[in-house]
Design an enzyme around this catalytic site. Structure first.
Site, PDB file in Angstrom:
ATOM      1  N   LYS A 116     -29.138  14.024 -20.899  1.00 17.21           N
ATOM      2  CA  LYS A 116     -28.911  14.536 -22.393  1.00 17.21           C
ATOM      3  C   LYS A 116     -29.891  14.524 -23.314  1.00 17.21           C
ATOM      4  O   LYS A 116     -29.014  14.490 -24.437  1.00 17.21           O
ATOM      5  CB  LYS A 116     -28.041  12.930 -22.411  1.00 17.21           C
ATOM      6  CG  LYS A 116     -27.291  12.720 -20.777  1.00 17.21           C
ATOM      7  CD  LYS A 116     -25.664  13.532 -21.062  1.00 17.21           C
ATOM      8  CE  LYS A 116     -24.942  13.071 -20.173  1.00 17.21           C
ATOM      9  NZ  LYS A 116     -25.105  13.298 -19.131  1.00 17.21           N
ATOM     10  N   GLU A 200     -29.238   4.951 -28.480  1.00 15.77           N
ATOM     11  CA  GLU A 200     -28.549   5.662 -29.001  1.00 15.77           C
ATOM     12  C   GLU A 200     -28.153   3.995 -30.135  1.00 15.77           C
ATOM     13  O   GLU A 200     -28.178   3.038 -29.102  1.00 15.77           O
ATOM     14  CB  GLU A 200     -27.197   6.310 -28.753  1.00 15.77           C
ATOM     15  CG  GLU A 200     -27.244   7.827 -27.900  1.00 15.77           C
ATOM     16  CD  GLU A 200     -25.990   7.736 -27.965  1.00 15.77           C
ATOM     17  OE1 GLU A 200     -25.688   9.407 -27.419  1.00 15.77           O
ATOM     18  OE2 GLU A 200     -24.872   6.902 -27.933  1.00 15.77           O
ATOM     19  N   HIS A 235     -16.222   2.117 -18.913  1.00 13.77           N
ATOM     20  CA  HIS A 235     -16.691   3.141 -19.528  1.00 13.77           C
ATOM     21  C   HIS A 235     -15.707   4.395 -18.319  1.00 13.77           C
ATOM     22  O   HIS A 235     -16.273   5.635 -17.974  1.00 13.77           O
ATOM     23  CB  HIS A 235     -18.245   3.681 -19.154  1.00 13.77           C
ATOM     24  CG  HIS A 235     -18.633   2.670 -19.266  1.00 13.77           C
ATOM     25  ND1 HIS A 235     -18.636   2.462 -21.160  1.00 13.77           N
ATOM     26  CD2 HIS A 235     -20.058   1.470 -19.160  1.00 13.77           C
ATOM     27  CE1 HIS A 235     -19.831   1.604 -21.053  1.00 13.77           C
ATOM     28  NE2 HIS A 235     -19.703   0.872 -20.850  1.00 13.77           N
ATOM     29  N   ARG A 292     -17.843  22.126 -16.115  1.00 10.95           N
ATOM     30  CA  ARG A 292     -17.606  22.146 -15.216  1.00 10.95           C
ATOM     31  C   ARG A 292     -15.409  21.448 -15.615  1.00 10.95           C
ATOM     32  O   ARG A 292     -15.711  21.401 -17.203  1.00 10.95           O
ATOM     33  CB  ARG A 292     -17.935  20.815 -14.351  1.00 10.95           C
ATOM     34  CG  ARG A 292     -17.376  19.872 -14.671  1.00 10.95           C
ATOM     35  CD  ARG A 292     -16.761  18.184 -13.690  1.00 10.95           C
ATOM     36  NE  ARG A 292     -18.040  17.425 -14.289  1.00 10.95           N
ATOM     37  CZ  ARG A 292     -16.877  16.429 -14.942  1.00 10.95           C
ATOM     38  NH1 ARG A 292     -15.349  16.663 -14.829  1.00 10.95           N
ATOM     39  NH2 ARG A 292     -17.271  15.210 -14.982  1.00 10.95           N
TER      40      ARG A 292
END
Length: 500
Positions: A116, A200, A235, A292
């Site tokens: 990430k 973040e 999530h 994917r």
């Protein structure tokens, strides 16, 4: 084009790939663990190879066993599906080294987008904005405190190698930071083998919207609309839609063009999904790229008319994309509910066991991508997904009405399921208006909790109503109460199954 493809997966996605291969005239090879010997994907494939015990770390996650099976079957290519080894760069490289075509992006693209932090750096060079935060791993707790203070609370701690809702922590204040850092690093190391984390800024009331992209090896790339993935629990997505209720042509074009910049940043080809957070002012921020096919790809197929699996195979075979951006036309709306063997009234605990009766819905605009059958025992070893139920309509309202009708037709006995949970969510006013954010499910559960003012008799009436619903879903059982004999048996044997 390929003559034989091995599917390195199980369940409904393996069945989905097998069906696409059949339409293309391509032979299929299944792999299966001891728990999946009688699974639907094994029965549907032309050949099947055992790859080990039930635990995925001893079977579906062992790349050497997958590649050995492909070699013995003389397959040309490997389709990874999603999950397991689908986003494993080393597996993609091992397939290439073995002379097998990996039906997906390059190992380099998988590795780049799998980090990430590296992904945030890469897309920034192409002008794609991420959520405010760090572009490097957090080196120490002191550095984390300084960055969090300058960013401003609340913040999110995220694992660099994260995905699937793992390695995430909300931090509301400095007092919570130290324990959150420790727990996030520990979870990241256990789940991904890498304890690198980054910070973040937490976005209040965001929506989670993703863009489907597709690129070939000839420099052509398109985006095929968006999917609304905001309805999540812990999530994890539970309901997906196409298009998003908040989308307009201008926002779709801007997000689609940003997604294509991500494709360039990764030198990407084949199917991929670029995920964004969208704030209440409809500003969007790059979140990650899934390298994917997505679980929820069916809603895109229903709205665009594209067969994403066939496109994957064609692009992997070296063909050019058969369409350009202007050829992507979205018609109507589609919604997907993930039907799980789980108990919503018991904290969504998995409900493995034998499916005593199964009747799936049909009719106009309804699609059920399933990996199970009546008589199959849902194993405890894997994700308890039964099927992905999709409904299409000319409008969102029609799609919702068809989904509600389909859910009422869905009958499964012998195990618990979340069918009734979806019916309740679809009836919720906030959801029907399309005015929601990622906190919707939490608020919905708060509204759903028993009202302390209700009398015992009123609660009893609610329980009776639930029982009536369950009894209606038991209709269709044969008169003797026993499920029908499996239609897959042929003189007590099955064809196309090899144990070696």
């Amino acid at each position: 084009m390929f003559s034989k493809i091995l599917i390195a997966n199980r369940g409904e996605i393996a069945v989905r790939v097998i069906r696409a291969c059949r339409e293309l005239g391509i032979s299929t090879v299944a792999v299966y663990s001891e728990a999946d010997r009688g699974a639907l994907h094994v029965r549907m494939a032309d050949e099947g190879y055992a790859i080990g015990p039930a635990p995925s770390r001893e079977s579906y996650l062992v790349s050497e066993k997958i590649i050995d099976a492909a070699k013995r079957a003389r397959a040309d290519a490997v389709h990874p599906g999603y999950g397991f080894l689908a986003e494993n760069a080393a597996f993609a490289k091992a397939c290439e080294d073995a002379g097998l075509t990996f039906i997906g992006p390059s190992p380099a693209a998988i590795a780049l987008m799998g980090s990430k932090i590296e992904a945030r750096r890469a897309v920034a060079k192409y002008g794609v904005e991420s959520v405010a935060g760090t572009l490097d791993p957090i080196a120490s707790d002191d550095e984390a405190r300084r960055i969090a203070a300058s960013t401003g609370y609340p913040i999110m701690l995220k694992a660099s190698g994260g995905g699937g809702g793992k390695g995430l922590r909300f931090v509301g204040s400095e007092e919570e930071l130290e324990s959150a850092l420790r727990n996030t690093r520990s979870e990241a190391l256990a789940a991904f083998g890498d304890d690198a984390i980054y910070i973040e800024k937490f976005i209040e009331k965001p929506r989670h919207i993703e863009i489907q992209v597709f690129a070939d090896r000839h420099g052509n790339a398109i985006y095929a609309g968006e999917r609304e993935c905001t309805i999540q629990r812990r999530h994890q997505k539970v309901i997906e839609e196409c298009p998003s209720p908040v989308m307009d042509p201008g926002l779709r074009r801007r997000m689609g063009e940003a997604a294509l910049q991500v494709v360039k940043a990764a030198n990407y080809y084949n199917a991929g999904t670029v995920e964004f957070l969208v704030d209440p002012l409809r500003r969007f921020y790059f979140l990650e790229m899934n390298t994917r096919l997505q679980v929820e790809h069916a809603v895109t197929e229903m709205v665009t008319g594209l067969d994403l699996v066939k496109l994957q195979i064609a692009v992997a075979a070296g063909e050019e994309l058969p369409l350009q951006q202007d050829d992507v036309i979205m018609r109507g709306a589609a919604i997907e509910c993930r039907i799980y063997a789980e108990d919503p009234d018991n904290n969504f605990l998995p409900s493995p066991g034998r499916i005593a009766m199964l009747k799936t819905p049909a009719g106009p605009g309804v699609r059920d991508d399933s990996g199970v059958y009546q008589g199959w025992t849902v194993p405890i070893d894997y994700d308890p997904l039964i099927s992905k139920l999709v409904a299409w309509g000319s409008t969102r309202d029609e799609a919702l009405a068809r989904m509600a009708r389909a859910l009422r037709e869905y009958r499964v006995e012998g195990i618990k399921s979340n069918v009734r949970f979806f019916l309740e969510v679809l009836a919720d006013g906030e959801f029907r208006k399309g005015d929601f954010d990622t906190g919707f499910i939490e608020r919905w559960f708060q509204r759903r909790r028993p009202d302390p003012k209700l009398t015992d008799s009123e609660r009893d009436l609610a329980a009776i109503a639930a029982a009536i619903f369950d009894s209606e879903h038991s209709a269709g059982m044969p008169p003797d109460g026993k499920p029908a004999e499996s239609p897959w048996k042929i003189d007590g044997r099955r064809r196309g199954l090899r144990n070696s």
